[in-house]
Design a protein around this motif. Structure first.
Motif, PDB file in Angstrom:
ATOM      1  N   ALA A  69      62.253  37.389  97.707  1.00  0.00           N
ATOM      2  CA  ALA A  69      61.125  38.230  97.290  1.00  0.00           C
ATOM      3  C   ALA A  69      61.480  39.051  96.064  1.00  0.00           C
ATOM      4  N   PHE A  70      62.662  39.630  96.013  1.00  0.00           N
ATOM      5  CA  PHE A  70      63.035  40.454  94.877  1.00  0.00           C
ATOM      6  C   PHE A  70      63.407  39.638  93.653  1.00  0.00           C
ATOM      7  N   SER A  71      63.866  38.428  93.803  1.00  0.00           N
ATOM      8  CA  SER A  71      64.234  37.613  92.652  1.00  0.00           C
ATOM      9  C   SER A  71      63.006  37.010  91.972  1.00  0.00           C
ATOM     10  N   GLN A  72      61.854  37.034  92.614  1.00  0.00           N
ATOM     11  CA  GLN A  72      60.638  36.444  92.066  1.00  0.00           C
ATOM     12  C   GLN A  72      59.674  37.501  91.520  1.00  0.00           C
ATOM     13  N   ARG A  73      60.174  38.678  91.156  1.00  0.00           N
ATOM     14  CA  ARG A  73      59.294  39.731  90.651  1.00  0.00           C
ATOM     15  C   ARG A  73      58.620  39.282  89.365  1.00  0.00           C
ATOM     16  N   LEU A  74      57.350  39.648  89.241  1.00  0.00           N
ATOM     17  CA  LEU A  74      56.570  39.315  88.057  1.00  0.00           C
ATOM     18  C   LEU A  74      56.157  40.605  87.356  1.00  0.00           C
ATOM     19  N   PHE A  75      55.971  40.526  86.051  1.00  0.00           N
ATOM     20  CA  PHE A  75      55.682  41.704  85.249  1.00  0.00           C
ATOM     21  C   PHE A  75      54.468  41.445  84.357  1.00  0.00           C
ATOM     22  N   PHE A  76      53.990  42.520  83.696  1.00  0.00           N
ATOM     23  CA  PHE A  76      52.871  42.356  82.768  1.00  0.00           C
ATOM     24  C   PHE A  76      53.176  43.073  81.461  1.00  0.00           C
ATOM     25  N   VAL A  77      52.456  42.648  80.419  1.00  0.00           N
ATOM     26  CA  VAL A  77      52.521  43.297  79.113  1.00  0.00           C
ATOM     27  C   VAL A  77      51.093  43.600  78.695  1.00  0.00           C
ATOM     28  N   TYR A  78      50.839  44.860  78.340  1.00  0.00           N
ATOM     29  CA  TYR A  78      49.533  45.324  77.887  1.00  0.00           C
ATOM     30  C   TYR A  78      49.596  45.474  76.369  1.00  0.00           C
ATOM     31  N   LEU A  79      48.621  44.901  75.669  1.00  0.00           N
ATOM     32  CA  LEU A  79      48.567  44.983  74.210  1.00  0.00           C
ATOM     33  C   LEU A  79      47.197  45.494  73.779  1.00  0.00           C
ATOM     34  N   GLN A  80      47.176  46.319  72.751  1.00  0.00           N
ATOM     35  CA  GLN A  80      45.914  46.752  72.161  1.00  0.00           C
ATOM     36  C   GLN A  80      46.104  46.909  70.668  1.00  0.00           C
ATOM     37  N   THR A  81      45.027  46.776  69.907  1.00  0.00           N
ATOM     38  CA  THR A  81      45.102  46.916  68.457  1.00  0.00           C
ATOM     39  C   THR A  81      44.508  48.247  68.030  1.00  0.00           C
ATOM     40  N   GLU A  82      45.036  48.765  66.915  1.00  0.00           N
ATOM     41  CA  GLU A  82      44.496  49.960  66.280  1.00  0.00           C
ATOM     42  C   GLU A  82      44.178  49.598  64.842  1.00  0.00           C
ATOM     43  N   PRO A  83      42.978  49.673  64.349  1.00  0.00           N
ATOM     44  CA  PRO A  83      41.751  49.968  65.078  1.00  0.00           C
ATOM     45  C   PRO A  83      41.355  48.796  65.968  1.00  0.00           C
ATOM     46  N   GLU A  84      40.338  48.995  66.751  1.00  0.00           N
ATOM     47  CA  GLU A  84      39.904  47.970  67.704  1.00  0.00           C
ATOM     48  C   GLU A  84      39.562  46.674  66.977  1.00  0.00           C
ATOM     49  N   GLN A  85      40.436  45.691  67.130  1.00  0.00           N
ATOM     50  CA  GLN A  85      40.301  44.412  66.430  1.00  0.00           C
ATOM     51  C   GLN A  85      40.627  43.290  67.408  1.00  0.00           C
ATOM     52  N   PRO A  86      39.717  42.331  67.609  1.00  0.00           N
ATOM     53  CA  PRO A  86      40.058  41.208  68.494  1.00  0.00           C
ATOM     54  C   PRO A  86      41.233  40.405  67.935  1.00  0.00           C
ATOM     55  N   PHE A  87      42.026  39.835  68.822  1.00  0.00           N
ATOM     56  CA  PHE A  87      43.188  39.059  68.423  1.00  0.00           C
ATOM     57  C   PHE A  87      43.487  38.033  69.508  1.00  0.00           C
TER      58      PHE A  87
END
Length: 100
Positions: free
Chosen positions: A17-35
């Motif tokens: 259970a501990f070896s299979q930990r999953l993570f996330f990355v949050y990204l945002q642009t300044e100014p608000e620009q789709p990417f």
């Protein structure tokens, strides 16, 4: 003997259970620009206001390319090292210096 087998079984379950930990990355642009983000030839698109969450990432290093609709700016390449924790990044346009 039963306790030994039970103890080994519990230890195996917890270590898996501990070896299979999953993570996330949050990204945002300044100014608000789709990417969009390319990881291993897979494309992930942001919202129209420039937010994106990359989820279910393993504890590893990821080479990503950040691109913009209609090739408004050249693709930017970054490396993200997870290092056993979630991350958040702000992508900002520095004019002539490009995105960082």
């Amino acid at each position: 003997m039963k306790r030994l087998v039970l103890s080994l079984g519990v230890l195996l379950i917890f270590s898996t259970a501990f070896s299979q930990r999953l993570f996330f990355v949050y990204l945002q642009t300044e100014p608000e620009q789709p990417f969009f983000i390319k990881i291993n030839d897979k494309i992930h698109s942001s919202t129209a206001s420039g937010y994106l969450i990359l989820s279910r990432l393993r504890d590893s290093s990821y080479a990503i390319s950040v691109g913009f609709p209609q090739n408004k700016w050249p693709e930017q390449k970054f490396t993200i090292d997870i290092k056993s924790k979630d991350h958040g990044y702000s992508l900002k346009n520095f004019g002539e210096k490009g995105w960082g």
